[in-house]
Design a protein around this motif. Sequence first.
Motif, mmCIF file in Angstrom:
data_model
loop_
_atom_site.group_PDB
_atom_site.id
_atom_site.type_symbol
_atom_site.label_atom_id
_atom_site.label_comp_id
_atom_site.label_asym_id
_atom_site.label_seq_id
_atom_site.Cartn_x
_atom_site.Cartn_y
_atom_site.Cartn_z
ATOM 1 N N UNK A 1 0.824 -1.203 0.000
ATOM 2 C CA UNK A 1 0.000 0.000 0.000
ATOM 3 C C UNK A 1 0.858 1.253 0.000
ATOM 4 N N UNK A 2 0.518 2.161 -0.909
ATOM 5 C CA UNK A 2 1.209 3.441 -1.001
ATOM 6 C C UNK A 2 0.329 4.519 -0.386
ATOM 7 N N UNK A 3 0.951 5.410 0.407
ATOM 8 C CA UNK A 3 0.213 6.510 1.037
ATOM 9 C C UNK A 3 0.819 7.844 0.603
ATOM 10 N N UNK B 1 12.773 6.683 6.257
ATOM 11 C CA UNK B 1 11.690 5.858 6.787
ATOM 12 C C UNK B 1 11.301 6.416 8.154
ATOM 13 N N UNK B 2 10.010 6.731 8.321
ATOM 14 C CA UNK B 2 9.553 7.373 9.558
ATOM 15 C C UNK B 2 8.211 6.804 9.989
ATOM 16 N N UNK B 3 7.853 7.097 11.234
ATOM 17 C CA UNK B 3 6.536 6.760 11.747
ATOM 18 C C UNK B 3 5.587 7.913 11.478
ATOM 19 N N UNK B 4 4.427 7.614 10.891
ATOM 20 C CA UNK B 4 3.449 8.634 10.518
ATOM 21 C C UNK B 4 2.109 8.278 11.163
ATOM 22 N N UNK B 5 1.466 9.269 11.751
ATOM 23 C CA UNK B 5 0.132 9.082 12.311
ATOM 24 C C UNK B 5 -0.846 8.798 11.166
ATOM 25 N N UNK B 6 -1.812 7.931 11.381
ATOM 26 C CA UNK B 6 -2.764 7.547 10.323
ATOM 27 C C UNK B 6 -3.570 8.735 9.824
ATOM 28 N N UNK B 7 -3.738 9.791 10.627
ATOM 29 C CA UNK B 7 -4.520 10.951 10.209
ATOM 30 C C UNK B 7 -3.725 11.895 9.307
ATOM 31 N N UNK B 8 -2.403 11.729 9.237
ATOM 32 C CA UNK B 8 -1.555 12.609 8.435
ATOM 33 C C UNK B 8 -1.335 12.101 7.017
ATOM 34 N N UNK B 9 -1.935 10.974 6.668
ATOM 35 C CA UNK B 9 -1.725 10.430 5.329
ATOM 36 C C UNK B 9 -3.028 9.862 4.777
ATOM 37 N N UNK B 10 -3.025 9.590 3.480
ATOM 38 C CA UNK B 10 -4.180 9.024 2.811
ATOM 39 C C UNK B 10 -3.699 7.946 1.849
ATOM 40 N N UNK B 11 -4.508 6.945 1.609
ATOM 41 C CA UNK B 11 -4.139 5.839 0.722
ATOM 42 C C UNK B 11 -4.206 6.299 -0.728
ATOM 43 N N UNK B 12 -3.163 5.962 -1.506
ATOM 44 C CA UNK B 12 -3.148 6.246 -2.937
ATOM 45 C C UNK B 12 -3.793 5.064 -3.643
ATOM 46 N N UNK B 13 -4.926 5.304 -4.272
ATOM 47 C CA UNK B 13 -5.650 4.230 -4.971
ATOM 48 C C UNK B 13 -4.957 3.894 -6.289
ATOM 49 N N UNK B 14 -4.861 2.606 -6.589
ATOM 50 C CA UNK B 14 -4.371 2.149 -7.884
ATOM 51 C C UNK B 14 -2.864 2.073 -8.024
ATOM 52 N N UNK B 15 -2.098 2.472 -7.025
ATOM 53 C CA UNK B 15 -0.645 2.391 -7.117
ATOM 54 C C UNK B 15 -0.126 1.577 -5.948
ATOM 55 N N UNK B 16 0.836 0.706 -6.244
ATOM 56 C CA UNK B 16 1.467 -0.094 -5.194
ATOM 57 C C UNK B 16 2.972 -0.004 -5.377
#
Length: 91
Positions: free
Chosen positions: A15-17, A55-70
């Motif tokens: 999953x790409x964010x 490489x870092x730790x990111x809160x789930x509210x600070x990112x969104x899933x990129x649809x269609x790209x992996x």
Amino acid sequence: MRDRADLDRIVLNETRVILVRDLSVMNPNLVAGAQGLVVGKIANYTLKVAFPRVTVGINWQDCDIVEGKTGMPTDAEQPKSIPKPRAMGEE
């Protein structure tokens, strides 16, 4: 991500964010719009995200899933921005 249920859609190492919040205070490569690959979970709601240079730790509210790209994004897919100088204590 707006809802915690979106976390169930994440597949590690696939999953790409995309960052929806500017986190360049932590690292100049973490501007809004930067894409990374989810490689793990650090805590219940903290994702371990690999960007091309960090490489870092990111809160789930600070990112969104990129649809269609992996897979891992390349440097060419990252937004080009020049970080502005920051004063001590500025956010």
